[in-house]
Design a protein around this motif. Structure first.
Motif, PDB file in Angstrom:
ATOM      1  N   GLU A 197      -7.563 -22.854  -9.706  1.00 35.99           N
ATOM      2  CA  GLU A 197      -6.139 -22.653  -9.462  1.00 35.99           C
ATOM      3  C   GLU A 197      -5.556 -22.096 -10.772  1.00 35.99           C
ATOM      4  O   GLU A 197      -4.396 -21.753 -10.864  1.00 35.99           O
ATOM      5  CB  GLU A 197      -5.477 -23.970  -9.060  1.00 35.99           C
ATOM      6  CG  GLU A 197      -6.070 -24.550  -7.782  1.00 35.99           C
ATOM      7  CD  GLU A 197      -5.817 -26.034  -7.550  1.00 35.99           C
ATOM      8  OE1 GLU A 197      -6.528 -26.607  -6.715  1.00 35.99           O
ATOM      9  OE2 GLU A 197      -4.939 -26.625  -8.194  1.00 35.99           O
ATOM     10  N   ASP A 250      -1.497 -16.817   2.659  1.00 33.40           N
ATOM     11  CA  ASP A 250      -2.651 -17.591   3.113  1.00 33.40           C
ATOM     12  C   ASP A 250      -3.850 -16.660   3.209  1.00 33.40           C
ATOM     13  O   ASP A 250      -3.769 -15.606   3.854  1.00 33.40           O
ATOM     14  CB  ASP A 250      -2.392 -18.190   4.500  1.00 33.40           C
ATOM     15  CG  ASP A 250      -1.309 -19.257   4.452  1.00 33.40           C
ATOM     16  OD1 ASP A 250      -1.225 -19.958   3.425  1.00 33.40           O
ATOM     17  OD2 ASP A 250      -0.538 -19.374   5.419  1.00 33.40           O
ATOM     18  N   CYS A 296      -2.794 -28.608 -12.086  1.00 33.85           N
ATOM     19  CA  CYS A 296      -3.654 -27.921 -11.130  1.00 33.85           C
ATOM     20  C   CYS A 296      -5.076 -27.953 -11.655  1.00 33.85           C
ATOM     21  O   CYS A 296      -5.321 -28.263 -12.816  1.00 33.85           O
ATOM     22  CB  CYS A 296      -3.178 -26.494 -10.901  1.00 33.85           C
ATOM     23  SG  CYS A 296      -3.334 -25.417 -12.318  1.00 33.85           S
ATOM     24  N   ASN A 312     -12.331 -22.760   3.588  1.00 29.64           N
ATOM     25  CA  ASN A 312     -10.968 -23.280   3.732  1.00 29.64           C
ATOM     26  C   ASN A 312     -10.004 -22.103   3.824  1.00 29.64           C
ATOM     27  O   ASN A 312     -10.428 -20.932   3.725  1.00 29.64           O
ATOM     28  CB  ASN A 312     -10.596 -24.172   2.537  1.00 29.64           C
ATOM     29  CG  ASN A 312      -9.606 -25.266   2.938  1.00 29.64           C
ATOM     30  OD1 ASN A 312      -8.870 -25.148   3.923  1.00 29.64           O
ATOM     31  ND2 ASN A 312      -9.587 -26.329   2.158  1.00 29.64           N
ATOM     32  N   MET A 333      -6.969 -18.926  -6.476  1.00 29.70           N
ATOM     33  CA  MET A 333      -5.871 -19.377  -5.603  1.00 29.70           C
ATOM     34  C   MET A 333      -4.703 -19.863  -6.448  1.00 29.70           C
ATOM     35  O   MET A 333      -4.832 -20.055  -7.662  1.00 29.70           O
ATOM     36  CB  MET A 333      -6.351 -20.472  -4.655  1.00 29.70           C
ATOM     37  CG  MET A 333      -6.786 -21.748  -5.353  1.00 29.70           C
ATOM     38  SD  MET A 333      -7.406 -23.006  -4.195  1.00 29.70           S
ATOM     39  CE  MET A 333      -5.860 -23.675  -3.549  1.00 29.70           C
ATOM     40  N   ARG A 354     -10.004 -28.214  -1.593  1.00 24.64           N
ATOM     41  CA  ARG A 354      -8.788 -27.538  -2.042  1.00 24.64           C
ATOM     42  C   ARG A 354      -7.620 -27.947  -1.155  1.00 24.64           C
ATOM     43  O   ARG A 354      -7.807 -28.154   0.054  1.00 24.64           O
ATOM     44  CB  ARG A 354      -8.971 -26.014  -1.940  1.00 24.64           C
ATOM     45  CG  ARG A 354      -9.980 -25.466  -2.910  1.00 24.64           C
ATOM     46  CD  ARG A 354      -9.501 -25.669  -4.311  1.00 24.64           C
ATOM     47  NE  ARG A 354     -10.542 -25.372  -5.282  1.00 24.64           N
ATOM     48  CZ  ARG A 354     -10.403 -25.596  -6.593  1.00 24.64           C
ATOM     49  NH1 ARG A 354      -9.300 -26.122  -7.079  1.00 24.64           N
ATOM     50  NH2 ARG A 354     -11.371 -25.304  -7.416  1.00 24.64           N
ATOM     51  N   SER A 368      -4.742 -27.393   1.285  1.00 22.31           N
ATOM     52  CA  SER A 368      -4.401 -26.312   2.202  1.00 22.31           C
ATOM     53  C   SER A 368      -3.309 -26.771   3.156  1.00 22.31           C
ATOM     54  O   SER A 368      -3.462 -27.778   3.838  1.00 22.31           O
ATOM     55  CB  SER A 368      -5.632 -25.888   3.009  1.00 22.31           C
ATOM     56  OG  SER A 368      -5.242 -25.008   4.042  1.00 22.31           O
ATOM     57  N   THR A 393     -12.585 -14.339  -1.122  1.00 20.22           N
ATOM     58  CA  THR A 393     -11.288 -14.507  -0.466  1.00 20.22           C
ATOM     59  C   THR A 393     -10.953 -13.209   0.263  1.00 20.22           C
ATOM     60  O   THR A 393     -11.321 -12.121  -0.188  1.00 20.22           O
ATOM     61  CB  THR A 393     -10.174 -14.823  -1.484  1.00 20.22           C
ATOM     62  OG1 THR A 393     -10.137 -13.808  -2.483  1.00 20.22           O
ATOM     63  CG2 THR A 393     -10.392 -16.165  -2.150  1.00 20.22           C
ATOM     64  N   VAL A 446      -6.523 -20.970   1.921  1.00 19.19           N
ATOM     65  CA  VAL A 446      -5.703 -21.385   0.780  1.00 19.19           C
ATOM     66  C   VAL A 446      -4.662 -20.317   0.453  1.00 19.19           C
ATOM     67  O   VAL A 446      -4.690 -19.213   1.009  1.00 19.19           O
ATOM     68  CB  VAL A 446      -6.595 -21.634  -0.461  1.00 19.19           C
ATOM     69  CG1 VAL A 446      -7.582 -22.760  -0.206  1.00 19.19           C
ATOM     70  CG2 VAL A 446      -7.330 -20.360  -0.892  1.00 19.19           C
ATOM     71  N   ARG A 447      -3.785 -20.646  -0.459  1.00 19.59           N
ATOM     72  CA  ARG A 447      -2.745 -19.702  -0.883  1.00 19.59           C
ATOM     73  C   ARG A 447      -3.228 -18.868  -2.058  1.00 19.59           C
ATOM     74  O   ARG A 447      -3.799 -19.405  -3.011  1.00 19.59           O
ATOM     75  CB  ARG A 447      -1.529 -20.490  -1.363  1.00 19.59           C
ATOM     76  CG  ARG A 447      -0.724 -21.066  -0.237  1.00 19.59           C
ATOM     77  CD  ARG A 447       0.627 -20.413  -0.179  1.00 19.59           C
ATOM     78  NE  ARG A 447       0.957 -20.146   1.213  1.00 19.59           N
ATOM     79  CZ  ARG A 447       2.074 -19.547   1.604  1.00 19.59           C
ATOM     80  NH1 ARG A 447       2.956 -19.137   0.717  1.00 19.59           N
ATOM     81  NH2 ARG A 447       2.300 -19.339   2.878  1.00 19.59           N
ATOM     82  N   GLN A 448      -2.994 -17.575  -1.958  1.00 18.85           N
ATOM     83  CA  GLN A 448      -3.326 -16.688  -3.079  1.00 18.85           C
ATOM     84  C   GLN A 448      -2.187 -15.690  -3.218  1.00 18.85           C
ATOM     85  O   GLN A 448      -1.864 -14.990  -2.248  1.00 18.85           O
ATOM     86  CB  GLN A 448      -4.644 -15.966  -2.773  1.00 18.85           C
ATOM     87  CG  GLN A 448      -5.166 -15.110  -3.898  1.00 18.85           C
ATOM     88  CD  GLN A 448      -6.377 -14.298  -3.430  1.00 18.85           C
ATOM     89  OE1 GLN A 448      -6.251 -13.404  -2.599  1.00 18.85           O
ATOM     90  NE2 GLN A 448      -7.544 -14.622  -3.962  1.00 18.85           N
ATOM     91  N   PHE A 504      -1.220 -25.676  -6.439  1.00 17.20           N
ATOM     92  CA  PHE A 504      -0.531 -26.285  -5.305  1.00 17.20           C
ATOM     93  C   PHE A 504       0.944 -26.503  -5.668  1.00 17.20           C
ATOM     94  O   PHE A 504       1.252 -27.070  -6.718  1.00 17.20           O
ATOM     95  CB  PHE A 504      -1.206 -27.614  -4.977  1.00 17.20           C
ATOM     96  CG  PHE A 504      -0.725 -28.250  -3.710  1.00 17.20           C
ATOM     97  CD1 PHE A 504      -0.818 -27.580  -2.501  1.00 17.20           C
ATOM     98  CD2 PHE A 504      -0.181 -29.521  -3.721  1.00 17.20           C
ATOM     99  CE1 PHE A 504      -0.379 -28.178  -1.322  1.00 17.20           C
ATOM    100  CE2 PHE A 504       0.251 -30.125  -2.544  1.00 17.20           C
ATOM    101  CZ  PHE A 504       0.158 -29.448  -1.347  1.00 17.20           C
TER     102      PHE A 504
END
Ligand SMILES: Nc1nc2c(c(=O)[nH]1)N[C@H]1C(S)=C(S)[C@@H](COP(=O)(O)OP(=O)(O)OC[C@H]3O[C@@H](n4cnc5c(=O)[nH]c(N)nc54)[C@H](O)[C@@H]3O)O[C@H]1N2
Ligand SMILES: Nc1nc2c(c(=O)[nH]1)N[C@H]1C(S)=C(S)[C@@H](COP(=O)(O)OP(=O)(O)OC[C@H]3O[C@@H](n4cnc5c(=O)[nH]c(N)nc54)[C@H](O)[C@@H]3O)O[C@H]1N2
Ligand code: SF4
Ligand SMILES: [Mo]
Length: 818
Positions: free
Chosen positions: A539, A80, A535, A72, A558, A109, A111, A37, A74-76, A561
């Motif tokens: 995650e 983003d 999740c 992808n 990540m 995942r 996104s 990431t 993703v949120r971490q 969600f």
């Protein structure tokens, strides 16, 4: 498929990208991956990147490269970030191989940037005034707990029915099995519970365990040094892909023979032929459900030719005749080899007749399994089986008859041996005792169908797609759930107390209150009243073990969600709200049983459960062991390393049955035809064996695949493999929609002409959202409540010409020619 994703190039992970250990959470094999990431506004370069290679050079097929599906955004930690999930060359499980499932972990995942998997649940949902309404955790858990507490407090815990995973990987793992286990088996003693894949709380392989043999006893490396791979009722190229490619294929290249027992010719048989040559591959295409007769004939031939391992038998197996008597919860007697032979004895000719295969092939199989080498050395044989017999006829005796062969030939606990389940999901079971459940356990689906249970908690299962007798199960559960929905609608505008009263009134009138914990709004979730969003692995941190008991920590890279949470923390939330609700009902003593869930993280749940029983094992130590992890049981911690156990029973002591003598037992596996209720009649009255199978591209009931164009374009309808002559007789063309019917119900799919399909046999992919094969599986079960999904018979008819989506499908043979 890059064109579909609007991607013509992929960002390069920079040298300082964060790297996380990942164990693929899909299948039992548990391949190692690295997740990279890095910030959105950064990139590596051709010659300075996280892979440490010159990306200007063409990479070989088995090199390091990134496919669009492996990428992808993703949120971490609320930002983003770019994400790349690529197979790990250093992991001994897969040595850098991906599979068509694992290689899609990143694109599967959710996104908000690339728009993938927007079907994921982000917030709890409550059925409110006729719609599904997103709400807070407090609100949703309060309703769950107040209804559940009222019911268990007033009517007892037998009115709470639970479906829960017992596996590893996502929707499982040691953290989550512990938390749900603590809730239902420690704080409560729920006995009306079932496991995700079968309608009772029991073992898939009771007989192996009763014989003393735990079902995951080898190392994957055993395939590489064996003389023979004996595979039964499994299709490993498609279902344990990198176990086949990275361990069995090298074994075949080293000269191993390959025996497959499966009524259907699979791509695994074909691939084995391509690697080892046809002369070294034997496919016994037996009549469905007749495996036991075959195993008994193999055993008889081995015994009669003196190919047994007599030293092993004398030292490690029971010698005194009968040890365990056949009885109501004991589907076959157990004891010495001589004792078992009294019932197992079967001639080659007899078996050839029952199984519909050539006598000469049975003899050849026995030779490949057990005939010593010319120099007198014993043959090594790995025996591996999965759902073709586990979900087949007469589970207990059939698996017992197979384990008999491995025991008689001394092929357990030795290099190049093993008698193992190939496995399904990864494993990750750690729970308080389930002794109160009893044996045989309750047949939970039938309990629900008969109107039993007032509250139903479902954890990560969609029985609408995956249970047996599914037509009836769905109709009844929907009706009972609708009664509660109506009562909730009628109580609109009232207080929480009035709502709970209305729900309790409806369940007392035959309704059922349903709580579903899932990552999506599944089919069974349509008939729930509260949905709790979970999740997945990565995650959250998650520990599990694979099919050779290799335990790893798969790291969080990540954010969950939306407001979804790890299952273990959801279970903790349910427990905490139960405590409050029971206190409000004035039952302090009961409320006190729900203490001990003050976990902040999944690691807390791990420490409370798995670590308490295995103090050597911590997150930090597992993290240090990386993607190669440690093979359970963990024997200690030395020089900064967890010390594992490559192979069980290496000392010849068998203990899975808990007997003090530590001797393995043989199973008196007497063949008795199709044993479960209704199967023989069903076979007699229908034209087709309705085999049901998995396929490489799909993961399980397609819960993520249903939102993937890549998968849905390939198979817009569930495939039903069929012989071309049968199709011609019924006026069916490739891609036509067809229906399978029998007295249990009907299901539908797309005709997929298959050269190798036998006449009178179709093979439908199981668990599809667009057609559940379970609709036509009858309710008959093996003793100890093991479903016989595989043993199904029905008729086939055409529904409609191939619709446009099906006309775009390729019906090329699945047998890949090199
Ligand atoms: N690609 C992919 N891989 C998966 C999964 C997935 O969904 N997709 N799911 C995972 C899970 S949870 C599981 S449990 C495993 C299952 O793994 P497998 O057991 O390998 O998979 P299946 O295709 O269900 O069944 C295997 C074979 O049993 C055969 N069979 C049917 N009837 C009989 C019979 O009477 N005797 C014999 N000997 N064979 C018979 C079928 O023809 C089929 O080829 O796969 C795991 N791996
Ligand atoms: N006819 C037929 N029926 C079969 C079989 C067969 O061979 N033939 N095989 C049986 C076998 S072996 C299996 S394993 C079962 C599978 O049956 P199921 O367990 O019902 O199927 P899955 O697809 O594994 O369902 C997983 C559900 O959990 C959700 N989920 C995924 N990850 C998470 C998570 O991290 N947390 C939570 N809470 N939910 C999550 C998914 O969205 C999905 O709804 O089917 C069984 N049924
Ligand atoms: S073989 Fe199984 S564990 Fe390995 S990448 Fe494929 S799905 Fe994942
Ligand atoms: Mo499974």
């Amino acid at each position: 498929m890059a064109y579909k994703r609007q991607i013509d190039r992929l960002p390069i992970p920079p040298a300082d990208a964060q790297v996380h250990n990942v164990t693929c959470h899909y299948c039992i094999v548990g391949c190692g991956y690295k997740a990279y990431t890095w910030p959105r506004n950064k990139q590596g370069t051709m010659d300075n990147n996280a892979f440490g290679i010159d990306l200007g050079e063409q990479q070989p097929a088995d090199g390091t490269w990134l496919a669009p599906s492996m990428y992808n955004m993703v949120r971490q930690n609320g930002q983003d970030v770019h994400l790349a999930v690529v197979p790990d060359h250093e992991c001994v499980v897969n040595s850098g191989l991906a599979s068509i499932r694992g290689a899609r972990m990143a694109e599967n995942r959710p996104s908000r940037v690339t728009g993938t998997q927007q079907q994921r649940l982000s917030d709890p949902l409550v059925w409110r005034n006729g719609v599904w309404q997103p709400t807070t955790w407090n609100d949703a858990l309060d309703l769950v707990a107040r209804v559940t507490a009222r019911i268990v407090n007033e009517y007892g815990e037998d009115e709470l029915v639970v479906s829960m995973f017992d596996h590893g990987g996502s929707a499982g793992g040691y953290e989550n099995t512990w938390a749900t286990g603590k809730l239902y088996f420690d704080s409560m003693k729920v006995k009306n519970c079932r496991i995700h894949n079968r309608p009772a709380y029991n073992s898939e392989v009771h007989s192996s365990r009763d014989m003393g043999v735990g079902e995951l006893n080898y190392s994957y490396s055993d395939y590489e040094v064996t003389d023979t791979i004996f595979m039964i009722g499994a299709n490993s190229l498609e279902t344990q892909t990198n176990l086949f490619l990275n361990h069995m294929v090298p074994g075949l290249r080293n000269g191993a023979k390959f025996i497959m027992v499966d009524p259907r010719r699979t791509v695994t048989v074909h691939a084995a032929e391509e690697v080892a040559g046809k002369d070294n591959v034997l496919h016994l295409a037996i009549k469905p459900g007749t495996d036991m007769a075959l195993f008994n004939a193999l055993l008889t031939h081995i015994v009669d030719n003196g190919w047994t391992d007599n030293d092993f038998i004398a030292a490690s197996t029971f010698q005194g005749g009968e040890a365990v008597t056949e009885g109501s919860s004991q589907p076959a007697g157990l004891g010495s080899l001589d004792y078992a032979m009294q019932t197992c004895r079967t001639s080659i000719e007899e078996a050839a007749g029952v199984c519909g295969v050539d006598a000469a092939d049975i003899v050849k199989a026995a030779e490949w399994i057990a005939q010593p080498h010319d120099d007198g050395a014993r043959r090594k044989c790995v025996t591996a089986y999965e759902k073709g017999i586990i979900w087949g006829n007469d589970n207990y005796r059939t698996i017992g008859a197979l384990v008999n062969i491995s025991l008689a030939t001394g092929n357990i606990g030795r290099e190049g041996g093993g008698c193992c389940r190939l496995g399904g999901h990864q494993e990750g079971y750690y729970r308080p005792s389930d002794a109160h459940v009893g044996r045989p356990a309750e047949y939970v689906d039938q309990l629900l169908i008969k109107g039993g249970g007032k509250v139903y908690h479902i954890w990560a299962c969609d029985h609408y797609k995956t249970t047996l007798n599914a037509s009836q199960f769905k109709r009844v559960l929907k009706k009972r759930s609708d009664m509660v929905k109506e009562a909730m609608d009628a109580a609109a505008g009232g207080t929480r107390e009035e709502l709970v009263d209305a729900i309790v009134g409806a369940v007392n009138a035959g309704g059922i209150f349903v709580v579903d914990v899932d990552i999506i709004h599944s089919q069974i979730g349509q008939n729930a009243h509260v949905l709790l969003p979970a999740c997945e692995s990565n995650e959250m941190n998650l520990t599990s073990m694979n099919g050779e008991r290799r335990m790893r920590l798969s790291e969080r890279y990540m954010d969950p969600f939306g407001n979804s949470k790890p299952d273990c923390l959801i279970a903790a939330g349910v427990a905490q709200h139960m405590e409050t609700a029971l206190r409000d009902l004035g039952n302090d003593a009961y409320a006190d049983q729900f203490k001990g869930y003050d976990w902040e993280t999944e690691e807390d749940a791990f420490m409370d459960g798995y670590n308490a029983g295995n103090p050597e094992v911590t997150y930090d130590r597992l993290r240090a062991m990386g993607n190669n992890g440690v093979q359970e049981p963990v024997a200690g911690y030395e020089s900064g390393q967890l010390v594992g156990t490559p192979r069980l029973y290496a000392d010849g002591q068998f203990d899975r049955h808990g007997r003090d003598d530590r001797k393995a037992l043989f199973c008196a596996a007497q063949w008795r035809g199709y044993a479960a209720a209704g199967k023989a009649r069903e076979a007699e009255n229908h034209d087709f064996f309705v085999n049901n199978v998995r396929a490489n591209i799909f993961w399980q009931n397609q819960f993520l695949d249903q939102d993937s164009d890549f998968v849905q374009d390939r198979f817009p309808y569930p495939f039903i493999e069929m012989n071309a002559d049968d199709m011609a007789d019924l006026g069916i063309a490739a891609g036509d929609l067809i229906e399978i019917t029998n007295e249990n119900g009907a299901t539908q799919g797309m005709a997929y002409p298959t050269d190798t399909a036998k006449r009178g046999q179709v093979a439908m992919v199981f668990g599809s959202p667009a057609g559940s094969q379970g609709n036509v599986v009858n309710p008959g079960v093996s003793e100890l409540i093991l479903p016989e999904y595989k043993l199904t018979f029905g008729n086939v008819r055409k529904l409609a010409d191939a619709p446009p989506q099906a006309r775009a499908v390729s019906f090329k043979s699945k047998e890949y020619k090199a």
